[in-house]
Design a protein around this motif. Structure first.
Motif, PDB file in Angstrom:
ATOM      1  N   GLY A  29      -6.611  18.121  34.228  1.00 19.40           N
ATOM      2  CA  GLY A  29      -5.423  18.966  34.206  1.00 19.40           C
ATOM      3  C   GLY A  29      -4.335  18.487  33.273  1.00 19.40           C
ATOM      4  O   GLY A  29      -3.307  19.162  33.119  1.00 19.40           O
TER       5      GLY A  29
ATOM      6  N   SER B 154     -10.588  19.857  41.981  1.00 16.04           N
ATOM      7  CA  SER B 154      -9.683  20.576  41.090  1.00 16.04           C
ATOM      8  C   SER B 154      -9.613  19.811  39.776  1.00 16.04           C
ATOM      9  O   SER B 154     -10.253  18.766  39.609  1.00 16.04           O
ATOM     10  CB  SER B 154      -8.282  20.681  41.707  1.00 16.04           C
ATOM     11  N   ALA B 155      -8.816  20.319  38.855  1.00 17.10           N
ATOM     12  CA  ALA B 155      -8.658  19.651  37.561  1.00 17.10           C
ATOM     13  C   ALA B 155      -7.994  18.291  37.704  1.00 17.10           C
ATOM     14  O   ALA B 155      -7.994  17.497  36.756  1.00 17.10           O
ATOM     15  CB  ALA B 155      -7.835  20.528  36.623  1.00 17.10           C
ATOM     16  N   TYR B 156      -7.433  17.990  38.884  1.00 19.32           N
ATOM     17  CA  TYR B 156      -6.767  16.701  39.092  1.00 19.32           C
ATOM     18  C   TYR B 156      -7.648  15.712  39.843  1.00 19.32           C
ATOM     19  O   TYR B 156      -7.230  14.594  40.123  1.00 19.32           O
ATOM     20  CB  TYR B 156      -5.423  16.921  39.791  1.00 19.32           C
TER      21      TYR B 156
ATOM     22  N   ASN C  62     -11.400  26.708  41.755  1.00 22.72           N
ATOM     23  CA  ASN C  62     -10.340  25.867  41.192  1.00 22.72           C
ATOM     24  C   ASN C  62     -10.681  25.437  39.774  1.00 22.72           C
ATOM     25  O   ASN C  62      -9.839  25.483  38.867  1.00 22.72           O
ATOM     26  CB  ASN C  62     -10.127  24.635  42.063  1.00 22.72           C
TER      27      ASN C  62
ATOM     28  N   SER D 204      -8.800  26.744  36.234  1.00 23.48           N
ATOM     29  CA  SER D 204      -8.199  25.778  35.313  1.00 23.48           C
ATOM     30  C   SER D 204      -8.778  25.902  33.909  1.00 23.48           C
ATOM     31  O   SER D 204      -8.042  25.985  32.921  1.00 23.48           O
ATOM     32  CB  SER D 204      -8.395  24.358  35.838  1.00 23.48           C
TER      33      SER D 204
ATOM     34  N   ARG E 187      -8.130  29.025  31.575  1.00 28.50           N
ATOM     35  CA  ARG E 187      -6.933  29.089  30.724  1.00 28.50           C
ATOM     36  C   ARG E 187      -7.321  29.027  29.252  1.00 28.50           C
ATOM     37  O   ARG E 187      -6.676  29.634  28.402  1.00 28.50           O
ATOM     38  CB  ARG E 187      -5.998  27.925  31.043  1.00 28.50           C
TER      39      ARG E 187
ATOM     40  N   GLY F 215      -5.134  32.386  36.628  1.00 30.57           N
ATOM     41  CA  GLY F 215      -5.828  31.915  35.441  1.00 30.57           C
ATOM     42  C   GLY F 215      -5.655  32.863  34.269  1.00 30.57           C
ATOM     43  O   GLY F 215      -5.437  32.440  33.130  1.00 30.57           O
TER      44      GLY F 215
END
Length: 286
Positions: A136, A170-172, A208, A212, A215, A277
């Motif tokens: 992220g 998630s992206a994190y 998720n 991400s 985008r 998104g």
């Protein structure tokens, strides 16, 4: 730096030689960069249960096995001993998952042992040798986003073939190494076959990632990899190297109210994620 509480025992036992710097601190644990001989690794120190909420983790713990009948009864009664056993099981879950997933070829950090309640594992770095950024936090082009999405969907499939779902992906919770994404943070990992919310959590994980990476590659927002892999998993037809299409047609031959309610809730959540998104993609193109 001053040795943090929880790591002195590892130095005393010769597991690590020194603590170099803090890396990350979150709700569940604090992670430090440490030196062990000539190797630089990271050490994950789990926070005490007094600092964390079990109520938020009830859904994740469904389907997890407890060692014996005494422990199971204590956990069920929420006694002091039961809470201690639950805390121990919570910490062990990530350790067990890392070893299992690493052996199955999933892109996760290599574990180097669990000592005094501290997980020592590989430090994922970038091409320059610095701590790898989270997904992220990086800028991608469309081709990179599509490639990362393909790689991460493959990791989710391999996890599911092991009977596990990340549960908070998630992206994190993805680091970007020089050879691609690496999935991290597994204390909330879910049993795919023993948790009633497994399907919902799998779809959330995949959605998720899709939101991400969508985008940068908006066409990903119209794919249905989570639904496709879950249908194959339920049918016993999913295998680790399967190439998915991202297409899915729901079976409308039979309907029950509970399934409809779950489907509506899933659809609402998914629609929100996909819309966010698309809006982010439109802003990026503007």
């Amino acid at each position: 730096m001053k040795t943090p509480q929880g790591l002195q025992a590892l130095i005393d036992d010769g597991v690590i030689d020194e603590v170099l710097r803090p890396l990350k601190s979150g709700k569940e644990a604090a992670v430090y960069v440490v030196r062990s001989g000539d190797d630089v690794r990271c050490a994950k120190v789990y926070k005490d249960m007094a600092q964390r909420s079990f109520q938020q983790r009830v859904q994740y713990q469904e389907g997890r096995k407890v060692r014996g009948s005494r422990e199971a009864r204590a956990v069920g009664k929420a006694s002091k001993y039961g809470r201690k056993q639950q805390e121990t099981a919570w910490k062990n879950t990530e350790v067990d998952a890392l070893y299992q997933l690493r052996a199955a070829g999933v892109r996760v950090p290599e574990p180097h042992g669990y000592f005094h309640g501290v997980l020592v594992m590989e430090l994922v770095t970038d091409a320059e040798g610095f701590s790898a950024p989270r997904l992220g936090e990086v800028e991608l082009d469309a081709e990179q986003a599509r490639d990362f999405h393909r790689v991460l969907v493959r990791q989710v499939v391999r996890m599911l073939c092991c009977g596990l779902i990340h549960g908070d992906l998630s992206a994190y919770n993805v680091l970007v190494g020089p050879d691609g994404p690496v999935v991290i943070d597994f204390p909330q990992v879910v049993s795919a076959g023993g948790n009633n919310a497994a399907r919902t959590m799998l779809l959330r994980d995949v959605n998720n990632l899709t939101a991400s990476l969508g985008r940068w590659a908006p066409e990903l927002l119209d794919t249905w990899y989570g639904e496709e892999m879950w249908a194959l998993f339920e049918a016993g037809a999913l295998h680790p190297e399967m190439e998915l299409t991202g297409e899915f047609e729901p079976d409308e031959s039979s309907v029950d109210l509970d399934s409809v309610r779950h489907a509506i809730n899933d659809a609402r959540e998914e629609a929100l994620i996909r819309q966010q998104g698309r809006e982010a993609a439109a802003e990026a193109e503007a």
